[in-house]
Design a protein around this motif. Sequence first.
Motif, mmCIF file in Angstrom:
data_model
loop_
_atom_site.group_PDB
_atom_site.id
_atom_site.type_symbol
_atom_site.label_atom_id
_atom_site.label_comp_id
_atom_site.label_asym_id
_atom_site.label_seq_id
_atom_site.Cartn_x
_atom_site.Cartn_y
_atom_site.Cartn_z
ATOM 1 N N GLY A 167 -11.231 15.068 13.304
ATOM 2 C CA GLY A 167 -10.599 13.841 13.659
ATOM 3 C C GLY A 167 -11.641 12.978 14.562
ATOM 4 O O GLY A 167 -11.187 12.246 15.448
ATOM 5 N N GLY A 168 -12.971 13.119 14.594
ATOM 6 C CA GLY A 168 -13.862 12.918 15.256
ATOM 7 C C GLY A 168 -14.195 13.487 16.650
ATOM 8 O O GLY A 168 -13.338 14.214 17.131
ATOM 9 N N VAL A 169 -15.325 13.073 17.546
ATOM 10 C CA VAL A 169 -15.522 13.566 18.819
ATOM 11 C C VAL A 169 -16.089 12.803 19.688
ATOM 12 O O VAL A 169 -16.395 11.547 19.369
ATOM 13 C CB VAL A 169 -16.761 14.583 18.636
ATOM 14 C CG1 VAL A 169 -16.390 15.907 17.676
ATOM 15 C CG2 VAL A 169 -18.011 14.137 18.023
ATOM 16 N N THR A 170 -15.851 13.200 20.915
ATOM 17 C CA THR A 170 -16.221 12.293 21.981
ATOM 18 C C THR A 170 -17.445 12.996 22.875
ATOM 19 O O THR A 170 -17.349 13.894 22.919
ATOM 20 C CB THR A 170 -15.144 11.817 23.119
ATOM 21 O OG1 THR A 170 -14.013 11.144 22.425
ATOM 22 C CG2 THR A 170 -15.340 11.082 24.200
ATOM 23 N N VAL A 171 -18.606 11.968 23.270
ATOM 24 C CA VAL A 171 -19.761 12.621 23.855
ATOM 25 C C VAL A 171 -20.195 11.719 24.995
ATOM 26 O O VAL A 171 -19.790 10.628 24.908
ATOM 27 C CB VAL A 171 -20.755 12.952 22.925
ATOM 28 C CG1 VAL A 171 -20.452 14.011 21.799
ATOM 29 C CG2 VAL A 171 -21.416 11.701 22.202
ATOM 30 N N GLU A 172 -20.885 12.382 25.872
ATOM 31 C CA GLU A 172 -21.587 11.513 26.893
ATOM 32 C C GLU A 172 -23.004 11.446 26.599
ATOM 33 O O GLU A 172 -23.693 12.030 26.670
ATOM 34 C CB GLU A 172 -21.547 12.137 28.227
ATOM 35 C CG GLU A 172 -20.306 12.554 28.837
ATOM 36 C CD GLU A 172 -19.508 10.837 29.550
ATOM 37 O OE1 GLU A 172 -20.514 10.152 29.780
ATOM 38 O OE2 GLU A 172 -18.438 10.790 29.170
ATOM 39 N N ASN A 173 -23.447 9.976 26.059
ATOM 40 C CA ASN A 173 -24.633 9.554 25.891
ATOM 41 C C ASN A 173 -25.582 9.167 26.831
ATOM 42 O O ASN A 173 -25.192 8.374 27.804
ATOM 43 C CB ASN A 173 -24.472 8.639 24.747
ATOM 44 C CG ASN A 173 -25.873 8.102 24.060
ATOM 45 O OD1 ASN A 173 -26.967 8.952 24.039
ATOM 46 N ND2 ASN A 173 -25.967 6.933 23.851
ATOM 47 N N ASP A 174 -26.853 9.750 27.004
ATOM 48 C CA ASP A 174 -27.648 9.489 28.302
ATOM 49 C C ASP A 174 -28.656 8.611 27.705
ATOM 50 O O ASP A 174 -29.787 8.451 28.502
ATOM 51 C CB ASP A 174 -28.101 10.557 29.066
ATOM 52 C CG ASP A 174 -29.082 11.472 27.964
ATOM 53 O OD1 ASP A 174 -29.110 11.423 26.938
ATOM 54 O OD2 ASP A 174 -29.431 12.594 28.341
ATOM 55 N N LEU A 175 -28.726 8.107 26.443
ATOM 56 C CA LEU A 175 -29.979 7.307 26.023
ATOM 57 C C LEU A 175 -29.425 6.198 25.129
ATOM 58 O O LEU A 175 -28.631 6.327 23.979
ATOM 59 C CB LEU A 175 -30.958 8.318 25.299
ATOM 60 C CG LEU A 175 -32.168 7.307 24.645
ATOM 61 C CD1 LEU A 175 -32.840 6.841 25.796
ATOM 62 C CD2 LEU A 175 -32.812 8.279 23.703
ATOM 63 N N ASP A 176 -29.552 5.014 25.640
ATOM 64 C CA ASP A 176 -29.123 3.744 24.598
ATOM 65 C C ASP A 176 -30.199 3.687 23.296
ATOM 66 O O ASP A 176 -31.292 3.472 23.698
ATOM 67 C CB ASP A 176 -29.251 2.560 25.670
ATOM 68 C CG ASP A 176 -28.564 1.143 24.697
ATOM 69 O OD1 ASP A 176 -29.141 0.771 23.882
ATOM 70 O OD2 ASP A 176 -27.540 0.873 25.168
ATOM 71 N N PHE A 177 -29.576 3.780 22.287
ATOM 72 C CA PHE A 177 -30.533 3.440 21.158
ATOM 73 C C PHE A 177 -29.812 2.900 19.865
ATOM 74 O O PHE A 177 -28.642 3.296 19.831
ATOM 75 C CB PHE A 177 -31.286 4.727 20.756
ATOM 76 C CG PHE A 177 -30.610 6.125 20.488
ATOM 77 C CD1 PHE A 177 -30.154 6.169 18.846
ATOM 78 C CD2 PHE A 177 -29.766 6.756 21.330
ATOM 79 C CE1 PHE A 177 -29.470 7.293 18.682
ATOM 80 C CE2 PHE A 177 -28.971 7.880 20.733
ATOM 81 C CZ PHE A 177 -28.584 7.943 19.621
ATOM 82 N N THR A 178 -30.533 2.522 18.848
ATOM 83 C CA THR A 178 -29.890 2.214 17.587
ATOM 84 C C THR A 178 -30.754 3.069 16.404
ATOM 85 O O THR A 178 -31.977 3.187 16.578
ATOM 86 C CB THR A 178 -30.297 0.803 17.362
ATOM 87 O OG1 THR A 178 -29.614 0.099 18.340
ATOM 88 C CG2 THR A 178 -29.772 0.270 15.779
ATOM 89 N N TYR A 179 -29.851 3.610 15.494
ATOM 90 C CA TYR A 179 -30.509 4.496 14.683
ATOM 91 C C TYR A 179 -29.481 4.561 13.324
ATOM 92 O O TYR A 179 -28.481 4.281 13.530
ATOM 93 C CB TYR A 179 -30.584 5.886 14.990
ATOM 94 C CG TYR A 179 -31.379 6.813 14.040
ATOM 95 C CD1 TYR A 179 -32.589 6.778 13.919
ATOM 96 C CD2 TYR A 179 -30.344 7.745 13.528
ATOM 97 C CE1 TYR A 179 -33.412 7.507 12.819
ATOM 98 C CE2 TYR A 179 -31.350 8.646 12.576
ATOM 99 C CZ TYR A 179 -32.522 8.483 12.369
ATOM 100 O OH TYR A 179 -33.203 9.462 11.392
#
Length: 316
Positions: A167-179
Amino acid sequence: MRSDRQRKKRKKWLWILLSIIGFFIIATGSYAFYIWNKAQSTIANIQENIGRDKSDKRDQQVNFKNRDPISILLMGVDERKGDRGRSDSLILMTVNPKEQSMEMVSIPRDTRTEIVGKGIQDKINHAYAFGGTEMAIKTVENFLDVPVDYFVKVNMESFRDIVDAVGGVTVENDLDFTYEGYHFEKGTIHLDGKKALAYSRMRYDDPRGDFGRQERQRQIIEAVIEKGASITSITKFGEMFKVIENNVKTNLTFDEMWAIQENYKDARKNVIQHQIKGSGKKINGIYYYIVPEDERLSLSNELKKHLELKKETAEK
């Protein structure tokens, strides 16, 4: 320092292994009998024989009852239809139940080393493309000079299916990026399967390079564990078993997995992560990650100590 260490207490042991094949161990309530039997049949269907009972770097087989230290190689492979692919991630884990600790080393995919069986120096991730699981394992064993007792091979494309299955996951992202058409802002973000796969693959725009990508992969895996551990729906378990059966291969039997669960779980108390130090270099126009011999030797001896093996005292 020959390696960067971070000691972290974790609620889940062997987080990478259990994130992929550990769902079946979570047997709760009225679903226990179904899960147990489905788990056994799933593991039987994902066996891959690499033609040996033990590593050539061991004198005798691992004895779980004696709580012998073990090593497990996680191979994330980038496989597509009609193509064997390459190993996208290589993470070696050593587990010592007597010391109640686990050590992990992520091997950069561009690491230049001897490809065992080809007799050439090349990127370590090419070993899988040349000779499959067996050649990849032998090349890692040669590079680190330690045995690989067990392996778990995961098709990286299955990241998408695994994440969707919980059902999807939640994470803490420390880098703003587009990919790959997705934008990932700093902070807490929720990811479905497609976004999680893109999030875990980016490396060129990360100042940490391959190490940053490996960290994002670990985030996804840990998040999958948390979601997987809370699932009680028999339908969801069925989905996960299907994903595992279609995307995972291992030489661990069901009984061996259960023995690890019973006898090695205290290793969760200390997890030591190693980062292999080296530098980038172009040779004949091709980029390689060069690991100095003293760094390789120091890491090898550290892993041997954890596995209770004789240390290397001379250069290879």
